[in-house]
Each structure stands twice: as structure tokens, then as C-alpha cells.
Design a protein around this motif. Sequence first.
Motif, PDB file in Angstrom:
ATOM      1  N   ARG A 128      -6.864   8.411   7.261  1.00 24.11           N
ATOM      2  CA  ARG A 128      -6.436   7.193   7.933  1.00 24.11           C
ATOM      3  C   ARG A 128      -5.634   6.299   7.020  1.00 24.11           C
ATOM      4  O   ARG A 128      -4.786   5.517   7.458  1.00 24.11           O
ATOM      5  CB  ARG A 128      -7.670   6.416   8.431  1.00 24.11           C
ATOM      6  N   SER A 129      -5.868   6.395   5.712  1.00 23.47           N
ATOM      7  CA  SER A 129      -5.210   5.504   4.766  1.00 23.47           C
ATOM      8  C   SER A 129      -3.758   5.880   4.500  1.00 23.47           C
ATOM      9  O   SER A 129      -3.095   5.234   3.704  1.00 23.47           O
ATOM     10  CB  SER A 129      -5.977   5.486   3.438  1.00 23.47           C
ATOM     11  N   VAL A 130      -3.261   6.916   5.156  1.00 18.82           N
ATOM     12  CA  VAL A 130      -1.863   7.318   5.016  1.00 18.82           C
ATOM     13  C   VAL A 130      -1.210   7.352   6.397  1.00 18.82           C
ATOM     14  O   VAL A 130      -1.772   7.914   7.336  1.00 18.82           O
ATOM     15  CB  VAL A 130      -1.739   8.712   4.355  1.00 18.82           C
ATOM     16  N   ASP A 131      -0.076   6.728   6.524  1.00 18.41           N
ATOM     17  CA  ASP A 131       0.694   6.753   7.767  1.00 18.41           C
ATOM     18  C   ASP A 131       2.063   7.345   7.447  1.00 18.41           C
ATOM     19  O   ASP A 131       2.961   6.653   6.958  1.00 18.41           O
ATOM     20  CB  ASP A 131       0.838   5.344   8.348  1.00 18.41           C
ATOM     21  N   ASP A 132       2.203   8.636   7.704  1.00 16.82           N
ATOM     22  CA  ASP A 132       3.446   9.323   7.363  1.00 16.82           C
ATOM     23  C   ASP A 132       4.629   8.853   8.200  1.00 16.82           C
ATOM     24  O   ASP A 132       5.774   9.176   7.890  1.00 16.82           O
ATOM     25  CB  ASP A 132       3.273  10.839   7.520  1.00 16.82           C
ATOM     26  N   GLY A 133       4.343   8.068   9.256  1.00 15.98           N
ATOM     27  CA  GLY A 133       5.429   7.572  10.081  1.00 15.98           C
ATOM     28  C   GLY A 133       6.061   6.301   9.562  1.00 15.98           C
ATOM     29  O   GLY A 133       7.105   5.857  10.072  1.00 15.98           O
ATOM     30  N   LEU A 134       5.459   5.700   8.553  1.00 11.55           N
ATOM     31  CA  LEU A 134       6.008   4.450   8.013  1.00 11.55           C
ATOM     32  C   LEU A 134       7.253   4.715   7.181  1.00 11.55           C
ATOM     33  O   LEU A 134       7.285   5.639   6.370  1.00 11.55           O
ATOM     34  CB  LEU A 134       4.957   3.741   7.147  1.00 11.55           C
ATOM     35  N   ARG A 135       8.269   3.905   7.406  1.00 12.65           N
ATOM     36  CA  ARG A 135       9.485   3.961   6.610  1.00 12.65           C
ATOM     37  C   ARG A 135       9.906   2.546   6.241  1.00 12.65           C
ATOM     38  O   ARG A 135       9.653   1.598   6.994  1.00 12.65           O
ATOM     39  CB  ARG A 135      10.623   4.641   7.402  1.00 12.65           C
ATOM     40  N   LEU A 136      10.524   2.395   5.102  1.00 17.01           N
ATOM     41  CA  LEU A 136      11.006   1.094   4.658  1.00 17.01           C
ATOM     42  C   LEU A 136      12.445   0.888   5.118  1.00 17.01           C
ATOM     43  O   LEU A 136      13.313   1.734   4.858  1.00 17.01           O
ATOM     44  CB  LEU A 136      10.936   0.980   3.138  1.00 17.01           C
ATOM     45  N   ALA A 137      12.674  -0.240   5.796  1.00 13.36           N
ATOM     46  CA  ALA A 137      14.048  -0.582   6.166  1.00 13.36           C
ATOM     47  C   ALA A 137      14.889  -0.831   4.923  1.00 13.36           C
ATOM     48  O   ALA A 137      16.097  -0.576   4.915  1.00 13.36           O
ATOM     49  CB  ALA A 137      14.052  -1.800   7.081  1.00 13.36           C
ATOM     50  N   ASP A 138      14.233  -1.311   3.869  1.00 14.25           N
ATOM     51  CA  ASP A 138      14.926  -1.563   2.600  1.00 14.25           C
ATOM     52  C   ASP A 138      14.180  -0.824   1.489  1.00 14.25           C
ATOM     53  O   ASP A 138      13.292  -1.383   0.851  1.00 14.25           O
ATOM     54  CB  ASP A 138      14.979  -3.065   2.309  1.00 14.25           C
ATOM     55  N   PRO A 139      14.502   0.441   1.252  1.00 15.86           N
ATOM     56  CA  PRO A 139      13.792   1.224   0.221  1.00 15.86           C
ATOM     57  C   PRO A 139      13.908   0.642  -1.179  1.00 15.86           C
ATOM     58  O   PRO A 139      13.118   0.993  -2.059  1.00 15.86           O
ATOM     59  CB  PRO A 139      14.468   2.597   0.300  1.00 15.86           C
ATOM     60  N   SER A 140      14.875  -0.255  -1.401  1.00 15.20           N
ATOM     61  CA  SER A 140      15.015  -0.828  -2.744  1.00 15.20           C
ATOM     62  C   SER A 140      13.819  -1.683  -3.134  1.00 15.20           C
ATOM     63  O   SER A 140      13.664  -2.036  -4.300  1.00 15.20           O
ATOM     64  CB  SER A 140      16.294  -1.664  -2.837  1.00 15.20           C
ATOM     65  N   LEU A 141      12.950  -2.009  -2.163  1.00 12.42           N
ATOM     66  CA  LEU A 141      11.718  -2.741  -2.486  1.00 12.42           C
ATOM     67  C   LEU A 141      10.928  -2.007  -3.569  1.00 12.42           C
ATOM     68  O   LEU A 141      10.317  -2.642  -4.442  1.00 12.42           O
ATOM     69  CB  LEU A 141      10.856  -2.902  -1.235  1.00 12.42           C
ATOM     70  N   LEU A 142      10.935  -0.680  -3.523  1.00 14.28           N
ATOM     71  CA  LEU A 142      10.163   0.118  -4.472  1.00 14.28           C
ATOM     72  C   LEU A 142      11.033   0.714  -5.570  1.00 14.28           C
ATOM     73  O   LEU A 142      10.631   1.665  -6.248  1.00 14.28           O
ATOM     74  CB  LEU A 142       9.419   1.228  -3.725  1.00 14.28           C
ATOM     75  N   ASP A 143      12.211   0.143  -5.743  1.00 13.87           N
ATOM     76  CA  ASP A 143      13.093   0.574  -6.821  1.00 13.87           C
ATOM     77  C   ASP A 143      12.666  -0.140  -8.102  1.00 13.87           C
ATOM     78  O   ASP A 143      13.098  -1.253  -8.389  1.00 13.87           O
ATOM     79  CB  ASP A 143      14.541   0.244  -6.461  1.00 13.87           C
ATOM     80  N   ALA A 144      11.798   0.497  -8.850  1.00 10.01           N
ATOM     81  CA  ALA A 144      11.210  -0.136 -10.030  1.00 10.01           C
ATOM     82  C   ALA A 144      11.710   0.514 -11.309  1.00 10.01           C
ATOM     83  O   ALA A 144      12.208   1.648 -11.305  1.00 10.01           O
ATOM     84  CB  ALA A 144       9.686  -0.039  -9.966  1.00 10.01           C
ATOM     85  N   VAL A 145      11.565  -0.214 -12.413  1.00  9.88           N
ATOM     86  CA  VAL A 145      11.863   0.323 -13.733  1.00  9.88           C
ATOM     87  C   VAL A 145      10.596   0.267 -14.574  1.00  9.88           C
ATOM     88  O   VAL A 145       9.767  -0.637 -14.427  1.00  9.88           O
ATOM     89  CB  VAL A 145      12.997  -0.470 -14.423  1.00  9.88           C
ATOM     90  N   ASP A 146      10.431   1.245 -15.435  1.00 13.44           N
ATOM     91  CA  ASP A 146       9.261   1.299 -16.321  1.00 13.44           C
ATOM     92  C   ASP A 146       9.550   0.419 -17.535  1.00 13.44           C
ATOM     93  O   ASP A 146       9.869   0.905 -18.617  1.00 13.44           O
ATOM     94  CB  ASP A 146       8.988   2.752 -16.723  1.00 13.44           C
ATOM     95  N   GLU A 147       9.427  -0.887 -17.346  1.00 13.97           N
ATOM     96  CA  GLU A 147       9.877  -1.830 -18.376  1.00 13.97           C
ATOM     97  C   GLU A 147       9.016  -1.815 -19.628  1.00 13.97           C
ATOM     98  O   GLU A 147       9.470  -2.222 -20.702  1.00 13.97           O
ATOM     99  CB  GLU A 147       9.945  -3.251 -17.814  1.00 13.97           C
ATOM    100  N   HIS A 148       7.763  -1.359 -19.529  1.00  6.28           N
ATOM    101  CA  HIS A 148       6.893  -1.322 -20.705  1.00  6.28           C
ATOM    102  C   HIS A 148       6.745   0.081 -21.288  1.00  6.28           C
ATOM    103  O   HIS A 148       6.042   0.277 -22.276  1.00  6.28           O
ATOM    104  CB  HIS A 148       5.512  -1.885 -20.352  1.00  6.28           C
ATOM    105  N   GLY A 149       7.372   1.068 -20.621  1.00 11.17           N
ATOM    106  CA  GLY A 149       7.344   2.427 -21.145  1.00 11.17           C
ATOM    107  C   GLY A 149       5.983   3.079 -21.149  1.00 11.17           C
ATOM    108  O   GLY A 149       5.706   3.946 -21.998  1.00 11.17           O
TER     109      GLY A 149
END
Length: 405
Positions: A258-279
Motif C-alpha cells: 500500500r505504501s507504493v503507488d506506481d501510478g503517481l507521476r510528478l508534473a515537475d520531475p525537477s523537484l527530485l533533481d538533487a546533488v550530493d553536496e556532502h559526498g
Amino acid sequence: MHPSSTTRNGLTRVPFHVYQDPALLDHEQRDVFEGPVWNYLCLEADIPNPGDWRTTFVGRMPVVVARTESGTIAAFENRCLHRGSLICFDNAGHARDFTCVYHAWRYGLDGTLKSVAFRKGVNGKGGMPDSFRPEEHVTRKLRIATVSGLVFGTACDRTPDIETYLGPEVLAALRINASRPLTVIGRFTEVLPNNWKLYAENVRDTYHASLLHVFFATFRINRLSQGGGVSVSANGGCHVSTTLAPEQETDTAYDGMRSVDDGLRLADPSLLDAVDEHGDRVRQQIVSVFPSFAMQRTYNVLAIRQFVPRGVDRTDLNWIYLGYADDPPDLRRRRLKQLNLAGPAGFVSMEDGCIGNFVERGAAVAANASSLMEMGGAGTESQDTRATETAIRGFWKLWRSMMGM
């Protein structure tokens, strides 16, 4: 007061009455918040210059934190020695000294009483007795410690140094930002309809995140099948839990849940565009300091959570969103966008604002029953998994020792 269920089941049972008994609030104020603990007060960035001050709380005790003329940090109870009025009303400001609005008793930046209006009376009449000595009347002051721009205070002489109190793993997690000055990029207060200890449990509950928060598991920010673990301090009260980026994104552990909804999509995928700033490959990290502080890292979000008890079933949750003063513009934009992950309307932590109240309502007439916390064993040791309740048991270990329960 109800007896605590500690003997037969050790730390794996918490009686529901400890969230419901109004009498415990005064006991906790005296023996926990004003006891041998380090309470988060503010950021050094909140009071950078002499004369800068900020109000905060130690449990329910109002406190003023100020930068003195010499550049040191002082903290004292926000209560006039005369008739008990608040000395400072605003959240923050700048001043040469403080004057109580009620009768104009004046205090220095370190809380020392400096003068009393009409001490000698008027035209030779009235005034304070000749025996009155301002220096004999002292505000309650806190001992201060700082860690990487975070200001902590204690009201107890028996509190160990903060390095010992935190333990090496928690100290290292807080020092991730040691070489870069912090800056506040947002703050607000969320009102939680539950006892403060339920939220203290929540930030230490390392295995609910990918079950309650559908966004976490769906977009693979935090899954128990990813790397990471939990470190608990020797006293039990402080912890750091870490979720690492997986070596590969293929993961079938949550298929069909239940904790996963494979139908969910982000209208703006850049929300999760992260950088590993601390390595360090950290996708999600929660650090707690007993009794009422947590620091969160989620992708490029850095946030502090300070929870303040307001009653047996109300808690103010102060959110402070952080960046670094030297953030380049693109990283600052990432942080501001990813702030939508956290908070009362966040894609992730929205559910935490109501789950404590679900416990309050579900256990409304269960004062003599207990919760069950056996996930990951019965102790408070550090573990290389987040499928455990070891950090919650650690919280109750320290709480019970301070409360004598």
C-alpha cells in the motif's frame, strides 16, 4: 500517577497514560527540560551581532538568547524578577538592554538586573526599602554550548558536556556543516494536536517512513531495502538514522504494498533533481537530540524541528529551513523547491502532522494499556538496519531515568 510498565517488558512497552496525564507536564518541565539535558535554543546566525536577541523555549519556560557586548552568547528566563511579566514579547530584535513594560525594571543583555524605576521613590516618598540591592536579584541563566552554528542551553549544573551527551555519531552528523555558515531561508510553526512525546517518538521511528509516507517509497527516497542504519547515543536519548542512495535503483521489496503507488507521476520531475553536496550518498537523515530537537536532511533540504509542549495534547512544532550562506544560486533554488517535501503540507511529512492525533484518539480510553515496541529487539543499541525501534526505546530509556519511572 499510574505505575510505569517497566519491569516485565523492559523498554518495549510504553503505557498510554504517559501521553494523557496532565500532571506529568509539571514533572517533565522540572526533571526533563530543566534537568541534565541540552535544549536547542536558536542558531548563531539568529544573533550574529552584539545586541541581537531571540526568544525561544525550554519546555514551557520562555527564554531570551542574546549576543552580549563581548560577543558571547547568554540565555536567561524571559521573566521579570518583579512581578513575573515577560521581558521580551517579539520573536527577535536588537537592543542595548531590556526593559520590562510593566514597571520598567531594566536588564542587561546577559539578563543581569541593572536598574529599578523609582527605586528611591518620588519627592522623597515611596520607593524601595534601603535594604534593596539589585545585585541580589538574579534572573535564571542557562549554560550555553554551540555545535556547528546550533545553540543549546541547559538549566542544570549536572548536565555533562555536550560532546559526551550527544555521543560521537550524533556529534559527527550535526557537524556535517561545520565549515560553512548557516543561513535561514524559511521558518514557521505547525500546531500538532498531540502530546510532545508522540512527536519525539515519530522522529526516532525509523521504520514508519516508507510505510506511512507513500511519496517516500514510491519515488525511492527512503526505503528500508536501501542502505543505512541507526546510531543511538550511550544515554539513549540522541540518535541519527540514515538512508543511503542505493547502488542500483531496481528494488522489488515494496512490490504490491500500500505504501507504493506506481501510478503517481510528478508534473515537475525537477523537484527530485538533487546533488550530493556532502559526498556521502545520504538521501534522508534524521538527527535527534533529547528532549525536543531534530535536524533533517532530505536530498538538498536541511531543516531543524523544535517541538514545544503547549499542553497534554498540544505541541508547537517550529520548523526552521536552512541553507548555507555561500550557496550558489542553482543550489538555493533546489533547496527552495525541495522544501515542498517537508512540513505540514509537504509531499512527505504531511502525514506526521496527524498521525500523533490518531494515536491520541485510538488510545483515548486505554490509559492502562501499552504500546508494543519490539521491532529490532528490546535494547537501545545501534543497528545497521532501519527496520527497528531501537531509537524510540532509547528515548524512553532516558525519559524514564529522568522521571524516576
